[in-house]
Write a protein that holds these residues in place. Sequence first.
Motif, PDB file in Angstrom:
ATOM      1  N   GLY A  30       2.514   1.611  -3.355  1.00 34.96           N
ATOM      2  CA  GLY A  30       1.577   2.129  -4.343  1.00 34.96           C
ATOM      3  C   GLY A  30       1.426   3.631  -4.299  1.00 34.96           C
ATOM      4  N   GLU A  31       1.731   4.248  -3.141  1.00 35.31           N
ATOM      5  CA  GLU A  31       1.672   5.705  -3.044  1.00 35.31           C
ATOM      6  C   GLU A  31       2.831   6.359  -3.784  1.00 35.31           C
ATOM      7  N   TRP A  87       4.671   4.502  -6.400  1.00 32.67           N
ATOM      8  CA  TRP A  87       4.632   4.000  -7.781  1.00 32.67           C
ATOM      9  C   TRP A  87       3.527   2.956  -7.874  1.00 32.67           C
ATOM     10  N   ASP A  88       2.452   3.296  -8.547  1.00 29.99           N
ATOM     11  CA  ASP A  88       1.279   2.426  -8.575  1.00 29.99           C
ATOM     12  C   ASP A  88       1.146   1.641  -9.869  1.00 29.99           C
ATOM     13  N   GLN A 133       0.828  -1.206   0.000  1.00 31.07           N
ATOM     14  CA  GLN A 133       0.000   0.000   0.000  1.00 31.07           C
ATOM     15  C   GLN A 133       0.866   1.262   0.000  1.00 31.07           C
ATOM     16  N   ALA A 167      -0.861  -4.540  -6.370  1.00 29.39           N
ATOM     17  CA  ALA A 167      -0.471  -4.664  -4.965  1.00 29.39           C
ATOM     18  C   ALA A 167      -0.078  -6.091  -4.600  1.00 29.39           C
TER      19      ALA A 167
END
Length: 458
Positions: free
Chosen positions: A129-130, A132-133, A126, A137
């Motif tokens: 993902g902030e 590099w998304d 998580q 996940a």
Amino acid sequence: MSVDTASPGGAPSVNEDSELKQGVSGRQLYFYVLGDVLGSGIYVLIGLVAGAVGGAFWAAFAVGVTVATITGLAYAELVTKYPQAAGAALYVNKAFRNRTLTFFITFCMLSASYAAAGSLATGFAQYFGEVWDAVPALVVALCFVLALALVNFIGITESVVANMVMTLIELSGLLIVLGIGVAAVVQDKVDLGRVLEFSTEQNPALGLLAGVALAFFAMTGFENAANVAEETRDPHRDFPRALIGGMATAGVLYVLVAVTAASVVPIRQLAESDAALLEVVQAGFLPFSVAVVTVLFAIIAMIAITNTCLVCLVTESRILYGMAREDVVPAPFARVSSRQVPWLAILFSLVVIGGLLVSGADLAQLANVTVVFTLLIYALVIISAMKLDGQDRHERTFRAPRVLLVVGVVANVLILGYVIYDDPGSLLYCAALLGVGLVLFVVERLLGGGTPTTDLES
């Protein structure tokens, strides 16, 4: 391992017969406890706790650390009686003298670690993902666990100094949050009224209990400290001080961070975020670029999670290795590589954690599984302390107040009951993990050619 009972004052000494070096000072033990309890739970679960309780979710951390500290008092008493490695398994074995129960509690510890590693990997994904998304996940979580397993394969030399460095990195992230709180107060942009609000979606007492159950995930690290008692210079003096001091420090930090988060960011925004503390960082109260601070904080959070998860994987493989050497699980788990690491145990742990991630269990479910096993372990440790009350006591034994221990058992059972009531699906994962342990136990009994020997006192 025998324990020398001829030391001054009648207190057992571990220094003469132990094969381990007694090099951990009281101050180092304090940081070890603080690092374990501080851990990364606050980075991973704060949004879920806020969603369960409301703006007063700081109270969940306060209650959680209080209950955990009562359990810590039982650990402190037992460590000063039996300053040996093995922790809960040793205490339960001494209290009940039942090999099956000893195996059960040991595999509960292992299962709690598996579920914790899965939840931490999810939390890592998580935060990743902030930054590099572009990667799903689940892929990030699986690659994260694989990378840590590879580090474990290569070999790790951990020291108390390294633990202190990681603790300071974890602490720096929380200090950034507290700095934002100070900046928000100076700018008069805080809403202190929110910190007294409970969720209106359910009874406040049930909401608080739900928050405590989740917050307890962040309070479960001090079992590891009991396992270094044999390497502490003066465990009878240092362990109670370090444990209680470390828990109190972590509790104060958790409450301050929770109050800061609730006062500067709307609760719904925290509850709906995959990385809630980043919402605080992105609120714009610091005189730096929000983008830069966001990336920096995400990296700090990922380092904190990496440290805790790596400890989980190391612990899991060593538990399996030790159980294999005691003929409790199949002997191949005791095999080591040319780099002297238990390679099959590491691989097995990787497969189990990967299975939990692929199964679709979300962060809350994995955290609940960890809490279920941990609460069961803690309740049995407190009961063991009370059962062993009249045994092996000497003038340097720390003795926990019996009234508090009774409160601790009731509180642990109450929280355990709520977790099961609120998330009965978590029992399926608990049963699956225990089923894995049962299979290993049966295979060893059928093919190992002997009766399991789990005498942890020798």
